[in-house]
Enzyme design. Structure first.
Site, PDB file in Angstrom:
ATOM      1  N   ASN B 132      21.492  16.434  42.797  1.00 55.35           N
ATOM      2  CA  ASN B 132      20.201  16.926  42.320  1.00 55.35           C
ATOM      3  C   ASN B 132      19.178  15.794  42.415  1.00 55.35           C
ATOM      4  O   ASN B 132      19.083  14.957  41.533  1.00 55.35           O
ATOM      5  CB  ASN B 132      20.369  17.444  40.886  1.00 55.35           C
ATOM      6  CG  ASN B 132      19.062  17.964  40.305  1.00 55.35           C
ATOM      7  OD1 ASN B 132      17.992  17.722  40.855  1.00 55.35           O
ATOM      8  ND2 ASN B 132      19.161  18.663  39.191  1.00 55.35           N
ATOM      9  N   CYS B 135      14.934  17.546  40.239  1.00 61.14           N
ATOM     10  CA  CYS B 135      14.357  17.931  38.952  1.00 61.14           C
ATOM     11  C   CYS B 135      13.047  17.174  38.735  1.00 61.14           C
ATOM     12  O   CYS B 135      13.036  15.948  38.713  1.00 61.14           O
ATOM     13  CB  CYS B 135      15.354  17.617  37.840  1.00 61.14           C
ATOM     14  SG  CYS B 135      14.739  18.173  36.244  1.00 61.14           S
ATOM     15  N   CYS B 390      -9.154  38.566  62.469  1.00 67.43           N
ATOM     16  CA  CYS B 390      -8.664  37.673  61.410  1.00 67.43           C
ATOM     17  C   CYS B 390      -7.594  38.353  60.561  1.00 67.43           C
ATOM     18  O   CYS B 390      -6.792  37.710  59.924  1.00 67.43           O
ATOM     19  CB  CYS B 390      -9.809  37.181  60.538  1.00 67.43           C
ATOM     20  SG  CYS B 390     -10.496  38.407  59.420  1.00 67.43           S
ATOM     21  N   CYS B 397      -6.280  46.338  52.654  1.00 72.75           N
ATOM     22  CA  CYS B 397      -6.109  47.801  52.660  1.00 72.75           C
ATOM     23  C   CYS B 397      -4.902  48.202  51.817  1.00 72.75           C
ATOM     24  O   CYS B 397      -3.794  47.709  52.033  1.00 72.75           O
ATOM     25  CB  CYS B 397      -5.931  48.311  54.081  1.00 72.75           C
ATOM     26  SG  CYS B 397      -5.672  50.099  54.149  1.00 72.75           S
TER      27      CYS B 397
HETATM   28  C1  FMN Z   1      15.175  26.969  33.951  1.00 74.83           C
HETATM   29  C2  FMN Z   1      15.563  26.277  35.214  1.00 74.83           C
HETATM   30  C3  FMN Z   1      16.456  25.228  35.174  1.00 74.83           C
HETATM   31  C4  FMN Z   1      16.842  24.590  36.344  1.00 74.83           C
HETATM   32  N1  FMN Z   1      17.747  23.600  36.280  1.00 74.83           N
HETATM   33  C5  FMN Z   1      18.186  23.012  37.430  1.00 74.83           C
HETATM   34  C6  FMN Z   1      19.202  22.054  37.427  1.00 74.83           C
HETATM   35  O1  FMN Z   1      19.750  21.710  36.393  1.00 74.83           O
HETATM   36  N2  FMN Z   1      19.575  21.491  38.590  1.00 74.83           N
HETATM   37  C7  FMN Z   1      19.031  21.837  39.783  1.00 74.83           C
HETATM   38  O2  FMN Z   1      19.401  21.340  40.833  1.00 74.83           O
HETATM   39  N3  FMN Z   1      18.056  22.783  39.839  1.00 74.83           N
HETATM   40  C8  FMN Z   1      17.635  23.362  38.692  1.00 74.83           C
HETATM   41  N4  FMN Z   1      16.680  24.356  38.745  1.00 74.83           N
HETATM   42  C9  FMN Z   1      16.120  24.734  40.059  1.00 74.83           C
HETATM   43  C10 FMN Z   1      16.845  25.942  40.665  1.00 74.83           C
HETATM   44  O3  FMN Z   1      18.173  25.631  40.970  1.00 74.83           O
HETATM   45  C11 FMN Z   1      16.172  26.411  41.948  1.00 74.83           C
HETATM   46  O4  FMN Z   1      16.146  25.373  42.870  1.00 74.83           O
HETATM   47  C12 FMN Z   1      14.754  26.876  41.726  1.00 74.83           C
HETATM   48  O5  FMN Z   1      14.643  27.562  40.502  1.00 74.83           O
HETATM   49  C13 FMN Z   1      14.222  27.772  42.849  1.00 74.83           C
HETATM   50  O6  FMN Z   1      14.950  28.955  42.985  1.00 74.83           O
HETATM   51  P1  FMN Z   1      14.480  30.377  42.362  1.00 74.83           P
HETATM   52  O7  FMN Z   1      13.110  30.641  42.881  1.00 74.83           O
HETATM   53  O8  FMN Z   1      15.517  31.353  42.806  1.00 74.83           O
HETATM   54  O9  FMN Z   1      14.463  30.222  40.883  1.00 74.83           O
HETATM   55  C14 FMN Z   1      16.295  24.996  37.566  1.00 74.83           C
HETATM   56  C15 FMN Z   1      15.405  26.057  37.605  1.00 74.83           C
HETATM   57  C16 FMN Z   1      15.050  26.699  36.451  1.00 74.83           C
HETATM   58  C17 FMN Z   1      14.083  27.851  36.523  1.00 74.83           C
HETATM   59  S1  SF4 Z   2     -11.855  41.697  58.439  1.00 70.84           S
HETATM   60 FE1  SF4 Z   2     -10.882  43.076  59.948  1.00 70.84          FE
HETATM   61  S2  SF4 Z   2     -12.615  43.915  61.063  1.00 70.84           S
HETATM   62 FE2  SF4 Z   2     -13.429  42.089  59.975  1.00 70.84          FE
HETATM   63  S3  SF4 Z   2     -13.168  40.422  61.465  1.00 70.84           S
HETATM   64 FE3  SF4 Z   2     -11.317  40.415  60.205  1.00 70.84          FE
HETATM   65  S4  SF4 Z   2      -9.869  41.705  61.408  1.00 70.84           S
HETATM   66 FE4  SF4 Z   2     -11.927  42.146  62.232  1.00 70.84          FE
END
Ligand code: FMN
Ligand code: SF4
Ligand code: FAD
Lengths: 466, 445
Positions: B132, B135, B390, B397
């Site tokens: 890790n 963190c 763009c 939409c």
């Molecule tokens: C509450 C919490 C605790 C975490 N603790 C750890 C940890 O102890 N070790 C670690 O490597 N990552 C930790 N993470 C990171 C997660 O393993 C993971 O990389 C991260 O949350 C992204 O994945 P997700 O979007 O699925 O949550 C933690 C994440 C959360 C939300």
């Molecule tokens: S918003 Fe839609 S219509 Fe306007 S320039 Fe971008 S792609 Fe063309």
């Protein structure tokens, strides 16, 4: 188990008060938030066009979604001072919600309930958004304090006019107070709106009937402008024999009792016949059911197809246990002294009349009786002919009992006299929200007519013009 | 029937779905429950240095009624004693010999400390290690976690310490809190790491309470930056994943990558794997809904593979990598324009206002008439000649497939920026550029 959530409240059947509580539930905060988040915030939103008062609906909904419910309420009231009533009584399916682009996609935004959410918030937090404008020395008399009169009065007061409202009834609010069924709008909602208008400095003179206690000529002489917003009258006669018998009621008076009287003291028959096919007939019938009548029948002379009542109202009545008898014409009220039965004839439909609806024709030898102990008439409202003939003396024109106005200004043929509300509605739906818009239009024209002449200045020209 | 069996540099699991090292893999009870429900592996909640936790530990970003599009935490590594964790790892491994159990570790930066914990942990019979280095809070202030991962030299050094004593594969988990993710990735590979995983959480402050002015999460009135995870970080993770999967030095060593960050559905997982992940790890989605999401993760991926005719996950891992290019190699002659399907259009006209206020003013609409018929409204119409393609309108939409971007003939040479400036370096000055534009049919509105 938790009961299933519906938008309508299960009536508390155990007490009569319970049966007359407001039927539609408010949104809780979370429901309002979720619903507001569904709004697409359309550009050129069709709901704004469809709302007769053109409330900036996407903006007020966005403000609920952002947590600015106070600002939301202000946005609503800026376009419609009676936003609280309208959020409850507007047939939204026909108006804003009917125009919502999400109708095409899945289901429209519940605009009415969101509006009510913001209005309830303003009420609960005692929010005041508007003040009386700086006095401009001009006086306007308003005849009739229904939604049309109140809306005009409020808008003018905001601009600094001295506004005096003459209202023949002890309470103001017009049909919002006396006519709309309580389980759709509790009386207090309407009275709070009246109070808000009064707090803007409008002088409310209740118990003064113009034409009787004061003359129209007094007003036209004493005031810089006069608004006629008297609505319409009581239910007209059926012109059939026996209709003066005890037990025959005016539908509006019947509804009115449930608004202002102790519900327990109201007498209601057990076999009730309501005559008419509009929303008022539906209201009378559902009220009779909720007052305890086991047997309620609506008698309407044309078919379901021609019925002026909204479809969702008919459905509601049917759910409430009301029977609707189509193609039936009342011929005579029978009974010794009191109503005992209604003699009716069967009807068939001929070619369309001027209104485009097919004309009812009585079928020969088709008479039959409907036994009943109460008959309620709900066949429209009388035109205010007394005041109309007074108005004629000032050059104000009428057509079929309605005052003729220029719809852009709501001015009559007398430059000092304006009119708004049901008394000008010779075509189109008579609705509170339309009356509010009428009042707004009249207020704007009165201000336009009177204010520039007062300041005596030329209007500022856009740059580049001479 | 699709075969989801996974071989991640020798670590085998019945499917590529692993619990990320985090609260869902905090104890033997949880990991066994997850395996029973179908999870293929688990990276145990990081063990190592002694810590003390605080509360509140989490705060979320909720968007328009949808909860937890992002989750922030100020939680530390496991606060349960190392012996307890090791005992439970052993039990789990005994009960689930065919599932992947990977020990995540983090200790102070001394060779002895790292090597000692690795040896102690290996005795449990686990399948591999994850270092890790990610963190971003609490541990980093003590010189651990992202304090390691942010300095490539440290990453390389600690990796060497670990790899030299470990008999099981060592995965180096990278922190995204860095400008160029390829630098620590190369350092880990240089240190001998046979595998990588990413991303750990992103530094973040989740919000401010408008009444108390506290930041979120608030620990008795004060808060600190914490690690951001959940659906909102997925695009960042996908970019970093593709960046290291395509990096020459990482490629040379063919190290497998475990993809992490914002995965919630099988579709997310497939995207990670198309961009080169051999296994995926999930934390926030489990914290939100529980282990039971595994059923659809497996089912959805299997159905998709069956529909596509993929027999094993190797058949599609990395399939999108050849599509990842760089701006300088994109085709300047390609042109798309927006086309609105008026049969689907519900006339919210959000495309009109987006194009008009924020793009190129090429959607026409007449303005609203308050007294008109609300139903008689103008349809948005694209002036295709002026559309730059763009794609903003199709992004705003709300109706699926209503506005599509369609390819049109541009009458421009199909060259790229890199080709152009090597052939015509003069276009780097405006005059020559203007001339080139005229000649090559570039019309800027
Ligand atoms: C509450 C919490 C605790 C975490 N603790 C750890 C940890 O102890 N070790 C670690 O490597 N990552 C930790 N993470 C990171 C997660 O393993 C993971 O990389 C991260 O949350 C992204 O994945 P997700 O979007 O699925 O949550 C933690 C994440 C959360 C939300
Ligand atoms: S918003 Fe839609 S219509 Fe306007 S320039 Fe971008 S792609 Fe063309
Ligand atoms: C039973 C019923 C139910 C309805 N339900 C709905 C509904 O659900 N939703 C909806 O939108 N609309 C509904 N309406 C219609 C709506 O109530 C009216 O369109 C609206 O009230 C019209 O407002 P107004 O101000 O023109 O007239 P009114 O509300 O009729 O007000 C006129 C006022 O003028 C006063 N007045 C009259 N003559 C004089 C005089 N000579 N001197 C002094 N004062 C005078 C009256 O006492 C009254 O207060 C309903 C109407 C009825 C009859």
């Amino acid at each position: 188990m938790k009961p299933e959530k519906t938008t309508r409240q299960q009536a508390d059947e155990s007490s009569i008060e319970g049966r007359f509580k407001e039927l539609n539930l408010p949104f809780n905060d979370r429901e309002a938030l979720l619903e507001s988040n569904r709004c697409l915030y359309c550009y050129d939103a069709p709901c704004i066009v469809a709302c007769p008062t053109h409330i900036d609906i996407p903006t007020f909904i966005r403000k609920i979604s952002s947590g600015n419910v106070k600002g939301s309420a202000k946005t609503i009231l800026e376009s419609n001072l009676l936003g609280a009533t309208c959020s409850r009584v507007c047939p939204v399916q026909e108006l804003c919600e009917g125009a919502c682009v999400l109708n095409e996609d899945h289901k429209p935004i519940n605009i009415g309930r969101l509006q009510r959410h913001a209005m309830d918030f303003a009420d609960k937090n005692k929010l005041n958004f508007f003040q009386r404008g700086n006095p401009n020395g001009l006086r306007v008399a308003i005849v009739g304090a229904g939604p049309a009169g109140l809306s005009c009065a409020g808008e003018l007061a905001k601009l600094g006019f001295e506004v005096i409202c003459f209202e023949k009834r002890p309470l103001s609010g017009g049909l919002d107070t006396y006519g709309i069924v309580v389980f759709r709008e509790p009386v207090e909602i309407s009275l709070k709106e009246v109070q808000m208008i009064e707090e803007l400095g409008v002088d409310m003179r209740n118990g003064v009937e113009i034409g009787k206690d004061l003359l129209l000529s007094d007003l036209v002489e004493d005031y810089d402008a006069v608004l006629i917003s008297i609505g319409l009258g009581k239910v007209p006669n059926l012109s059939i024999a026996g209709e003066d018998k005890e037990g025959v009621f005016d539908g509006l008076e019947f509804i009115e009792q449930t608004k202002v009287k102790d519900l327990k003291t109201i007498k209601c028959g057990s076999k009730v016949v309501v005559i008419g096919g509009g929303n008022t007939a539906i209201d009378c019938a559902t009220i009779a059911r909720r007052l305890g009548a086991p047997d309620v029948t609506i008698v309407y002379r044309r078919s379901q197809f021609e019925m002026p009542a909204y479809e969702f109202e008919c459905e509601f009545a049917l759910k409430e246990g009301v029977r609707i008898q189509f193609l039936t014409n009342p011929v005579e009220v029978e009974g010794k002294d009191k109503v005992e039965k209604l003699k009716c004839a069967r009807v068939e439909l001929g070619p369309p009349d001027l209104s485009g609806r097919r004309t009812p024709r009585v079928i020969a030898d088709s008479l039959f009786d409907i036994p009943c102990d109460m008959v309620i008439k709900a066949i429209g409202q009388e035109k205010p002919y007394d005041l109309l003939s007074e108005l004629k003396k000032f050059g104000v024109q009428e057509q079929n009992g309605y005052i003729v106005v220029d719809p852009k200004t709501n001015g009559t043929s007398n430059p000092k006299i304006f009119a708004a509300g049901d008394c000008i509605r010779h075509k189109g739906e008579a609705l509170t929200v339309v009356a509010v818009q009428d009042g707004k239009i009249a207020a704007a024209s009165i201000a336009k007519m009177l204010l520039p002449s007062k300041t005596n200045g030329k209007k500022t020209q856009p740059p580049g013009t001479r | 029937m699709a075969d989801l069996k996974t071989n991640f540099c020798g670590i085998r699991s019945p499917n590529p779905f692993w619990l990320a090292s985090a609260p869902p893999s905090n104890s033997g009870y949880q990991v066994q429950k997850a395996f029973e429900q179908g999870w293929g592996g688990a990276v145990w909640k990081t063990i190592g240095a002694p810590v003390l936790n605080v509360s509140n530990r989490y705060a979320t970003i909720d968007y328009k009624g949808t909860k937890i599009i992002g989750l922030n935490n100020v939680e530390l590594i496991s606060d349960r004693p190392v012996e307890v964790n090791l005992k439970e790892m052993k039990e789990v491994k005994r009960n689930f010999p065919n599932h992947a159990v990977i020990a995540s570790i983090m200790v102070e930066s001394t060779k002895e400390a790292w090597q000692e914990i690795i040896k102690r942990t290996e005795d449990t019979g686990i399948d591999g290690f994850e270092l890790n280095f990610g963190c971003p809070h609490g541990m980093s202030e003590r010189g651990m976690g992202s304090a390691m991962g942010q300095v490539p030299d440290y990453t390389c050094m600690v990796t060497e310490w670990a790899v030299s004593v470990a008999t099981k594969p060592v995965i180096v988990k990278l922190t995204p809190n860095i400008t160029d993710i390829t630098l620590p990735a190369r350092a880990a590979v240089k240190g001998g790491a046979p595998a990588l995983s990413l991303i750990n959480t992103l530094n973040s402050i989740m919000g401010v309470d408008l009444n108390t002015f506290d930041i979120k999460p608030s620990v008795g009135g004060k808060g600190s930056h914490g690690g951001y995870a959940g659906p909102a970080v997925k695009p960042i993770a996908l970019h970093m994943l593709s960046a290291i999967a395509l990096d020459e030095e990482v490629r040379k060593r063919t190290v497998p990558i475990s993809g992490i960050g914002g995965i919630e559905t099988w579709q997310d997982a497939v995207e990670f794997m198309l961009l080169g992940a051999t296994s995926v790890q999930i934390c926030t989605a489990v914290m939100h809904y529980g282990f039971r999401i595994i059923e659809d993760l497996i089912d959805g991926m299997s159905n998709w593979m069956d529909e596509r005719g993929f027999k094993t996950i190797e058949d599609f891992i990395g399939k999108s990598l050849p599509k990842v290019s760089s701006f300088g190699d994109l085709d300047l002659g390609f042109q798309s324009v927006a086309r609105i399907d008026h049969n689907k259009c519900i006339q919210c006209n959000l495309c009109f206002i987006a194009c008009n206020d924020a793009a190129h003013q090429c959607i026409d609409l007449t303005t609203m008439k308050l007294n008109g018929n609300p139903m008689e409204r103008p349809l948005p119409v694209v002036r295709e000649n002026d559309c730059v393609g763009c794609a903003l309108c199709s992004a705003v939409c709300p109706v699926p497939d209503c506005i599509t971007m369609v390819e049109v003939e541009s009458n421009r040479p199909h060259t790229t920026w890199n080709q152009l400036i090597s052939e015509k370096p003069e276009v780097l000055a405006w005059d020559a550029m203007n001339e080139y534009r005229k000649k090559a049919n570039f019309h800027i509105h």
